[in-house]
Write a protein that holds these residues in place. Structure first.
Motif, PDB file in Angstrom:
ATOM      1  N   LEU A  29       0.827  -1.213   0.000  1.00 41.77           N
ATOM      2  CA  LEU A  29       0.000   0.000   0.000  1.00 41.77           C
ATOM      3  C   LEU A  29       0.858   1.258   0.000  1.00 41.77           C
ATOM      4  CD1 LEU A  29      -2.852  -0.981   2.513  1.00 41.77           C
ATOM      5  CD2 LEU A  29      -3.038  -0.691   0.044  1.00 41.77           C
ATOM      6  N   CYS A  30       1.925   1.254   0.818  1.00 37.61           N
ATOM      7  CA  CYS A  30       2.821   2.414   0.828  1.00 37.61           C
ATOM      8  C   CYS A  30       3.505   2.578  -0.523  1.00 37.61           C
ATOM      9  CB  CYS A  30       3.860   2.267   1.937  1.00 37.61           C
ATOM     10  SG  CYS A  30       3.200   2.368   3.613  1.00 37.61           S
ATOM     11  N   CYS A  87       2.267   1.656  -3.463  1.00 37.18           N
ATOM     12  CA  CYS A  87       1.278   2.186  -4.404  1.00 37.18           C
ATOM     13  C   CYS A  87       1.091   3.689  -4.226  1.00 37.18           C
ATOM     14  CB  CYS A  87      -0.050   1.458  -4.215  1.00 37.18           C
ATOM     15  SG  CYS A  87      -0.005  -0.290  -4.685  1.00 37.18           S
ATOM     16  N   ALA A  88       1.259   4.156  -2.994  1.00 42.09           N
ATOM     17  CA  ALA A  88       1.155   5.598  -2.731  1.00 42.09           C
ATOM     18  C   ALA A  88       2.458   6.326  -2.998  1.00 42.09           C
ATOM     19  CB  ALA A  88       0.721   5.828  -1.286  1.00 42.09           C
ATOM     20  N   ARG A  89       3.479   5.579  -3.491  1.00 42.11           N
ATOM     21  CA  ARG A  89       4.793   6.136  -3.810  1.00 42.11           C
ATOM     22  C   ARG A  89       5.458   6.785  -2.592  1.00 42.11           C
ATOM     23  NH1 ARG A  89       3.817   8.943  -9.802  1.00 42.11           N
ATOM     24  NH2 ARG A  89       3.057   7.031 -10.824  1.00 42.11           N
ATOM     25  N   ALA A  90       5.182   6.205  -1.428  1.00 45.25           N
ATOM     26  CA  ALA A  90       5.819   6.675  -0.190  1.00 45.25           C
ATOM     27  C   ALA A  90       6.926   5.684   0.169  1.00 45.25           C
ATOM     28  CB  ALA A  90       4.800   6.801   0.934  1.00 45.25           C
TER      29      ALA A  90
END
Length: 538
Positions: A32-33, A35-38
């Motif tokens: 998930l992180c 995918c959020a580019r974090a």
């Protein structure tokens, strides 16, 4: 925040299911992180989540490496707790690094079984029905060997001395409340008194909670500010006050949790402009779960975190919503804090107890002015009680009217119709959703009418809700047996059957052929008993 959530959820899944499930949670959080580019969040979440799963895995492996052999010497980790069935729960720790072991004792426990004491545990070992690091539970006896030593011994001496002073100098209405509000000692509270505090949402006053720590540390900061001491000096004063408070109360796990949460509250009061409060809270959650894996499974820990989040995040919203009213500012702040804490914790309370209090906000607002005074003056009385001279009598005389007020609010509030109603997390979220929507979305000139209409609808639904008089199981004549095969024959005059065997939680209430309720306290939550014979599983 993502790391704290990942650590918490992964620990719960690891303990309840298996380590592979914990690693799966961590992997999903990292994805998930990503995918959020974090990228930074992904690294932090992944490393923190993997570390906590490994720590939990190691602790579970060590705890389940062999069969528990009795008798065994252990150290009591918390004050014995009276169960609804009439027995006692004593939590002990065998060995320096072992997990907590619950011991269920039929009847009372011998004198000397106090926090920090060394005891001999004997009885029957069975698998625990509750998820945790330690897979075992014991039904048997606890025999004291040696009293607590070091900090635990001194804390027990302070508790006993203060309890004697309270018995000698204050009335009956305050004897159970003062030790509870000051030191978290509820041993002098009766079952009906404790039930009144639960029904009115005031039970947190009789436990060592983050609010106690926040009051003590804030008082130290205020004194330091009055002496014109700088920010770092105020933090030192608060740390010293916290150390003294923790030493007085005793080194129990709940004290550690309350101390850390109280420090988060101190950050909110003293250094909110330099440190983000939610950041400090998340660090506290991560540190506590790494220190004690079982905390992730405790409702008390979840309630502490939820209350802190509610006060930090929701209080400004509710304060701004209520500020345009003509009420005094101090009252607006008290109401906003009470609503914020209730909104955040009520879904958890509903999940834990199957019922919620409708008078908790009002009760907490009514006792808010006296709570800090009782805590601060009470700690002064504790110090004076261990010193010669008997000056604690003067302070206790000043505290007594304040605790009488708290006791009266709890007693009168619990006696109100529909003080508590059956509820589940979904209904609580829907109900509070309407209240929050009114406070935040309706223009303030129409807010009073909208709130009155909302409260009228909620009150009507609560009064129409099927309910009855709740019966305390401790007041019933009980027939206690080891297994369900020993229930019959039931002695004449029995009002309740208590079965001590372990196993899976019952899916429905149980009763004898004659309609006498049967409860299984070691197989999950005890059902709510009503005077008309009905039972409700929590």
């Amino acid at each position: 925040m993502p790391t704290a959530l990942c650590v918490w959820i992964a620990t719960i899944v690891t303990v309840a299911l298996a380590p592979w499930a914990g690693f799966a949670v961590v992997a999903a959080a990292v994805v998930l992180c990503g995918c959020a580019r974090a990228v930074g969040q992904a690294v932090l979440v992944g490393s923190g989540g993997v570390a906590t799963v490994v720590v939990a895995w190691v602790r579970i492996t060590v705890a389940r490496a062999g069969t528990l052999r009795l008798p065994v010497e252990a150290t009591v980790t918390a004050a014995p707790k009276e169960l609804d069935s009439g027995g006692m729960l004593v939590r002990v720790r065998a060995g320096s690094g072992g997990a907590e072991l619950p011991v269920f004792v039929r009847g009372g426990v011998p004198d000397g079984v106090v926090s920090g004491a060394t005891v001999r545990v004997d009885g029957t070992v069975s698998e625990s029905s509750r998820a945790g690091v330690n897979p075992w539970a014991v039904n048997g006896t606890v025999e004291p060997l040696t009293g607590p030593t070091g900090a635990s011994g001194w804390a027990q001496h302070v508790r006993a001395t203060f309890a004697d002073a309270v018995r000698e100098h204050v009335g009956e209405h305050s004897q159970g409340l003062i030790p509870g509000m000051v030191l978290g000692d509820t041993s002098m509270q009766g079952a009906s008194e404790q039930q009144a505090y639960i029904a009115t949402g005031l039970s947190h006053l009789s436990a060592v909670s983050g609010s106690n720590v926040a009051i003590v540390t804030t008082f130290a900061v205020v004194v330091a500010a009055a002496l014109r001491i700088g920010l770092y000096g105020r933090l030192v004063a608060a740390g010293a006050a916290l150390a003294v408070f923790a030493l007085l109360v005793g080194p129990e796990p709940s004290v550690l949790r309350a101390s850390v949460m109280g420090l988060v509250g101190l950050v909110a009061v003293v250094a909110s402009s330099q440190t983000e409060v939610i950041h400090a809270l998340c660090l506290a959650v991560i540190a506590l779960i790494f220190f004690d894996t079982d905390l992730a499974m405790h409702y008390g820990f979840a309630l502490s975190v939820a209350a802190t989040v509610g006060i930090v995040v929701l209080f400004p919203l509710f304060y701004r919503a209520l500020a345009p009213t003509a009420l005094p500012d101090i009252l607006v702040r008290a109401v906003a804090v009470a609503i914020a804490a209730d909104v955040a914790t009520m879904p958890l309370v509903a999940a834990m107890a199957g019922q919620v209090s409708l008078v908790s906000v009002g009760a907490n607002v009514l006792v808010a002015p006296v709570t800090p005074l009782v805590t601060v003056l009470g700690l002064c009385a504790v110090v004076l009680a261990v010193l010669p001279g008997g000056l604690e009598a003067i302070v206790l005389w000043l505290i007594s009217p304040l605790t009488w007020w708290v006791h009266t609010v709890a007693e009168r509030g619990a006696a109100l119709p529909a003080a508590t109603v059956a509820a589940n997390p979904v209904t609580v979220l829907i109900g509070y959703g309407w209240v929050v929507a009114v406070l935040l979305l309706v223009p303030w000139r129409r807010r009073t009418l909208a709130l009155c209409l909302t409260c009228a609808v909620v009150a009507s639904a609560c009064f129409a809700w099927p309910r009855g008089t709740v019966v305390d199981p401790a007041t019933l004549r009980s027939h206690v047996v080891a297994t369900k095969d020993d229930i019959l024959p039931v002695p004449s005059g029995t009002e309740l059957v208590v079965v001590l065997e372990e196993g899976s939680a019952p899916k429905r209430p149980a009763a004898t052929p004659d309609g006498i309720p049967v409860i299984f306290p070691n197989r999950g939550a005890v059902p709510v008993l009503y005077a008309d014979g009905r039972q409700q599983l929590r």
